[in-house]
Every structure is written in structure tokens, then in C-alpha cells.
Write a protein that holds these residues in place. Structure first.
Motif, mmCIF file in Angstrom:
data_model
loop_
_atom_site.group_PDB
_atom_site.id
_atom_site.type_symbol
_atom_site.label_atom_id
_atom_site.label_comp_id
_atom_site.label_asym_id
_atom_site.label_seq_id
_atom_site.Cartn_x
_atom_site.Cartn_y
_atom_site.Cartn_z
ATOM 1 N N GLU A 104 1.035 -1.079 0.054
ATOM 2 C CA GLU A 104 -0.271 -0.014 -0.132
ATOM 3 C C GLU A 104 1.112 1.829 -0.309
ATOM 4 O O GLU A 104 2.209 1.363 0.658
ATOM 5 N N VAL A 105 0.415 2.445 -0.769
ATOM 6 C CA VAL A 105 1.148 3.158 -0.966
ATOM 7 C C VAL A 105 0.590 3.955 0.430
ATOM 8 O O VAL A 105 -0.491 5.116 0.027
ATOM 9 N N LYS A 106 1.802 5.028 0.930
ATOM 10 C CA LYS A 106 1.107 5.617 2.067
ATOM 11 C C LYS A 106 1.207 7.466 1.797
ATOM 12 O O LYS A 106 0.599 8.431 2.099
ATOM 13 N N LYS A 107 2.588 7.554 1.194
ATOM 14 C CA LYS A 107 2.523 9.098 0.941
ATOM 15 C C LYS A 107 3.628 8.396 0.000
ATOM 16 O O LYS A 107 4.268 7.446 -0.461
ATOM 17 N N ALA A 108 3.572 9.491 -1.351
ATOM 18 C CA ALA A 108 4.677 9.688 -2.939
ATOM 19 C C ALA A 108 4.733 11.585 -3.188
ATOM 20 O O ALA A 108 3.565 11.828 -3.557
ATOM 21 N N ASN A 109 6.007 11.310 -3.092
ATOM 22 C CA ASN A 109 6.387 12.785 -3.447
ATOM 23 C C ASN A 109 7.956 12.898 -4.059
ATOM 24 O O ASN A 109 8.459 11.518 -4.180
ATOM 25 N N ASP A 110 8.249 13.316 -4.523
ATOM 26 C CA ASP A 110 10.015 13.562 -4.923
ATOM 27 C C ASP A 110 10.821 13.293 -3.901
ATOM 28 O O ASP A 110 11.517 12.599 -4.637
ATOM 29 N N ALA A 111 10.213 13.709 -3.068
ATOM 30 C CA ALA A 111 11.634 13.031 -2.067
ATOM 31 C C ALA A 111 11.376 11.700 -0.889
ATOM 32 O O ALA A 111 12.483 11.780 -0.915
ATOM 33 N N GLU A 112 10.109 11.637 -1.143
ATOM 34 C CA GLU A 112 9.817 10.688 -0.402
ATOM 35 C C GLU A 112 8.516 8.921 -0.791
ATOM 36 O O GLU A 112 8.070 9.713 -1.178
ATOM 37 N N LEU A 113 9.125 8.137 -0.494
ATOM 38 C CA LEU A 113 7.733 7.245 -1.057
ATOM 39 C C LEU A 113 7.367 6.459 0.510
ATOM 40 O O LEU A 113 8.024 5.894 0.689
ATOM 41 N N VAL A 114 6.159 5.978 1.034
ATOM 42 C CA VAL A 114 6.093 5.335 2.198
ATOM 43 C C VAL A 114 5.280 4.195 1.803
ATOM 44 O O VAL A 114 3.739 4.269 1.073
ATOM 45 N N GLY B 79 2.158 -14.321 14.090
ATOM 46 C CA GLY B 79 1.540 -13.191 14.012
ATOM 47 C C GLY B 79 1.171 -12.824 12.476
ATOM 48 O O GLY B 79 1.984 -12.933 12.288
ATOM 49 N N ASN B 80 0.392 -11.276 13.004
ATOM 50 C CA ASN B 80 0.289 -9.602 11.486
ATOM 51 C C ASN B 80 1.263 -9.199 12.575
ATOM 52 O O ASN B 80 1.236 -8.863 13.449
ATOM 53 N N LEU B 81 1.698 -9.357 11.074
ATOM 54 C CA LEU B 81 3.594 -8.231 11.364
ATOM 55 C C LEU B 81 3.181 -7.180 10.450
ATOM 56 O O LEU B 81 2.229 -7.127 9.139
ATOM 57 N N SER B 82 2.539 -5.752 11.060
ATOM 58 C CA SER B 82 2.581 -4.148 10.296
ATOM 59 C C SER B 82 4.067 -4.047 10.362
ATOM 60 O O SER B 82 5.125 -3.635 11.019
ATOM 61 N N VAL B 83 4.231 -3.409 8.537
ATOM 62 C CA VAL B 83 5.675 -3.127 8.428
ATOM 63 C C VAL B 83 5.513 -2.301 7.123
ATOM 64 O O VAL B 83 4.755 -1.888 6.518
ATOM 65 N N GLU B 84 6.324 -0.915 7.630
ATOM 66 C CA GLU B 84 5.890 0.308 6.697
ATOM 67 C C GLU B 84 7.412 0.999 6.336
ATOM 68 O O GLU B 84 9.088 0.916 7.473
ATOM 69 N N VAL B 85 7.571 0.430 5.278
ATOM 70 C CA VAL B 85 9.304 0.894 4.767
ATOM 71 C C VAL B 85 9.260 2.556 4.000
ATOM 72 O O VAL B 85 8.647 2.482 2.963
ATOM 73 N N THR B 86 10.709 2.986 4.011
ATOM 74 C CA THR B 86 10.496 4.507 3.476
ATOM 75 C C THR B 86 11.751 4.396 2.703
ATOM 76 O O THR B 86 12.334 4.566 3.274
ATOM 77 N N TYR B 87 11.117 5.149 1.045
ATOM 78 C CA TYR B 87 12.634 4.936 0.768
ATOM 79 C C TYR B 87 12.676 6.894 0.609
ATOM 80 O O TYR B 87 11.411 7.714 0.248
ATOM 81 N N ALA B 88 13.084 6.889 1.101
ATOM 82 C CA ALA B 88 13.619 8.734 0.172
ATOM 83 C C ALA B 88 14.908 9.594 0.276
ATOM 84 O O ALA B 88 16.421 8.614 -0.015
#
Length: 385
Positions: free
Chosen positions: A148-158, A172-181
Motif C-alpha cells: 500500500e502506498v501511504k505517501k508519494a512525492n519527489d523526496a519520499e515514498l512510504v 503473528g500479524n506483522l505490520s511493516v512500513e518501509v520509507t524510501y527517501a
């Protein structure tokens, strides 16, 4: 705003870079990838292509597997080339014989012996997909999921993904967030964050393949490499990382800059290179500051004078030289992905850690938040522009 929209007028005029081997000045960033080639529903979820950019470089990422599709960086003359091996469309990724190009890897990177581990005396069984072992989270690991894309702009993709209890055998239910900056200093960072409702092993990484001369170039033998490690993990007879060994007086000594190709074909005299068909080994990074970025590796390509530094909070890095590619996959240049024409540096925790007592645990528990970071820093040795 996506890079394609910014330069849509150039594409309409026919100024489209169709080959990564064609380079452009950094002041003329051209998007050679088309978003529409990545817009598809996969596993019932929408897939697309997203762009990070600054004044001198750009990065393309798809939310299918959180894959780095492309990194355009300048050489000593300011000429751009794509230094990541990847494909030009989502269909090419779905049909590729090699499944991990550019992808986020999890729940657990590298191998778990016989696909088994125990937590609190309960044994868990995972799919076997690498000889006798479980590799990179299994066939339906993070690399084959739509994030799922939570945020997307020129500097950051979450990106966000929930790995449900029992997926690939993990608890377990594992919630993972990865940010490319991407920042103005040409530093591409990957931030990993995760929470779970049951104790579970977690060891994420990214599996980008690089060639600093440009994707589709010849072998990577002349790339110079430094790995900040005095120890590596030797492979056993089933290619499971097993025993810590010193790099001293071995082909695995990259404690100072050395050409990748210098010792890579010492198979007849070095059992480890024979087992890996080249380098496919975990290196244990030298003493470091916990939870701070520490140098893992430096790579230099002398013709372009491109330099890449890999920094990480992780204790290890896997160095892999594309030993099993055979040209059967065709990259975004229309060129075969050949044997040893790219390398990966996968920052990670210790391989097979759930089954080992003398290494850092990779078990994360409810109520605790996992955080780690890896940074790729790009520069040139001597700038002539």
C-alpha cells in the motif's frame, strides 16, 4: 507529482530515452520508464511506478514488492546512466525467472535451515524454496506482495504491508512500513519499521542488483570493493551460512579496495567460492555503534568514477555477484541479464539466526517497534562538470 507528468511534453515530442545505455546530462533528467507499463492489478491490488528525484539523480520504485526499478546517477562528466538491473514493465517482473530483482525481502532475508525454527518451544515450519532451506521469506514473501502506498512525492515514498498470521508459516500479524527517501546529497535511504502481535522473526533487506558502469554493461570484475568486515560466514555443504571465519589470507578479504574479479575464480583452490559459485556470502561488519549508521561497503567503478557507499544499522551484509544469472531474463535495455554482470549488497541480520545461540536475536515481540536503516550514498571521485 510523478516524474512522468513533469516530462510528459518531452515524451509527446518523441524525446524518450529508450535505452539505459543512452546517457543524458544531469540537467536533462529524462524518464525512460513509462508509468502505464506498471499500472496493473496484481493480487487484487493496484500496482504503479513512483519516482524520487533531486537536481542530479532519480529513482524509480514500484509498489509491487517495493522494488527499486531504476537509479539514474551521473558519472564524472555529469552523464546519467541507470545503475540498477531491472525490467521495463510489471509484466516483465511477474514473468522473470529470477524473482528478487530490486525487491524488499522478508519476513526473513537469507536462509533458515530446513525451514524450521522454534519460539517458546513451539516449532514453526516454513516452505522450502532453496535446496533444503527456506530463502528470503518464501515464494510468497514480501517480494511478491503489493504494498500500500501511504505517501508519494519527489523526496519520499512510504509503503505499508501487513503480513498476516500464518503467512508463509510465520506467526503473528506483522505490520511493516518501509520509507524510501532521496535527499539533495544523493543519498537514498531505506527506513524499516515494524510491529507485531505475536513474537516472530524479522530480518528485512533490499535486493537491488547494481552495475556502476550502467545496467547492461559487461561483468563487474573491474569494480573495486571494500567491505568493512574482518569475518565472513562460511557456507556448509547445503549452502547454509554456518561458521564464522576470518577473511585474512582468503579471497574474502575486502578490508581494502580490491577488484571484485581478482580472486573470484579461485574455485579450484577455495571451497567457499566453489560452493557459492563465486561470492554469495554473509560478511559480519566490524565493531560498530548500535542503532547508528556504520559503513558496510564502498564500491568504485573506475571508468565512470562512480562511487557508492553502503551504510547501515544492521550487523551484516550479504555480498552476491550474480553467479546464477544465465541471460534468460531480458532487462529494461533489451539486454540479457548475464552471469556476474551485477552485484548485490544486502544489509541484514545474521542468517539462520532463529536457530543459532551465539548471534543477535531477530525475534521481535509485541509492544516493541522494530527500526532499522540502510543508506546508499552516491558520488563521483573527480567531478569534471
Amino acid at each position: 507529482m510523478k516524474f512522468l507528468k513533469i516530462y510528459g511534453c518531452l515524451i509527446c515530442c518523441g524525446i524518450l530515452l529508450t535505452s539505459c545505455s543512452n546517457s543524458k546530462k544531469s540537467s536533462e533528467l529524462i524518464n525512460f520508464l513509462k508509468s502505464e507499463d506498471f499500472q496493473k492489478t496484481v493480487n487484487g491490488q493496484p500496482v504503479d511506478l513512483y519516482f524520487l528525484k533531486n537536481k542530479t539523480m532519480q529513482v524509480a520504485i514500484t509498489n509491487y514488492g517495493g522494488r527499486i526499478v531504476s537509479i539514474l546517477t551521473p558519472d564524472k562528466n555529469g552523464e546519467l546512466a541507470d545503475i540498477v538491473v531491472g525490467f521495463k514493465s510489471i509484466d516483465d517482473y511477474l514473468n522473470a525467472k529470477a524473482p528478487f530483482h530490486g525487491a524488499l525481502i522478508g519476513r526473513v532475508a537469507n536462509r533458515i535451515a530446513e525451514g524450521k525454527f522454534s519460539i517458546n518451544e513451539r516449532e514453526y515450519n516454513l516452505p522450502i524454496n532453496n535446496g533444503a532451506n527456506h530463502l528470503h521469506g518464501g515464494p510468497k514473501g514480501f517480494h511478491n506482495q503489493v504494498w500500500e502506498v501511504k505517501k508519494a512525492n519527489d523526496a519520499e515514498l512510504v509503503l505499508h504491508y501487513v503480513s498476516v498470521d500464518g503467512e508463509m508459516g510465520y506467526p503473528g500479524n506483522l505490520s511493516v512500513e518501509v520509507t524510501y527517501a532521496l535527499n539533495a546529497k544523493n543519498e537514498l535511504s531505506i527506513f524499516y519499521k515494524a510491529e507485531t502481535d505475536q513474537s516472530t522473526p524479522f530480518n528485512p533487506t533490499n535486493h537491488a542488483f547494481f552495475n556502476l558502469a550502467g545496467s547492461g554493461s559487461e561483468n563487474i570484475y573491474n569494480h573495486e570493493l571494500l567491505i568493512n568486515a574482518n569475518l565472513f560466514t562460511a557456507l556448509d555443504s547445503v549452502n547454509l551460512p554456518a561458521k564464522k571465519m576470518s577473511v585474512k589470507n582468503t579471497p574474502f578479504d575486502f578490508t581494502s579496495l580490491k577488484k571484485i574479479g581478482k580472486d573470484i575464480d579461485s574455485n579450484e583452490t577455495n571451497q567457499q567460492l566453489k560452493r557459492g559459485n563465486g561470492y554469495d556470502h554473509n560478511f559480519i561488519l566490524n565493531k560498530r555503534k548500535t542503532n547508528e549508521l556504520n559503513l558496510a561497503a564502498t564500491v568504485i567503478e573506475s571508468t565512470s568514477e562512480r562511487k557508492m557507499e553502503v551504510l547501515t544499522t544492521a550487523p551484516c551484509v550479504q555480498f552476491f555477484t550474480g553467479n546464477f544469472f544465465n541471460g534468460s531474463d531480458i532487462d529494461k535495455n533489451g539486454k540479457p541479464i548475464n552471469y556476474r554482470a551485477s552485484f548485490a549488497l544486502e544489509t541484514q541480520q545474521y542468517p539462520n539466526a532463529p536457530n543459532l545461540k551465539d548471534v543477535l536475536s531477530i525475534i521481535i515481540n509485541p509492544g516493541k517497534t522494530y527500526n532499522s536503516k540502510t543508506m546508499y550514498r552516491f558520488s563521483v571521485l573527480n567531478q569534471h562538470y
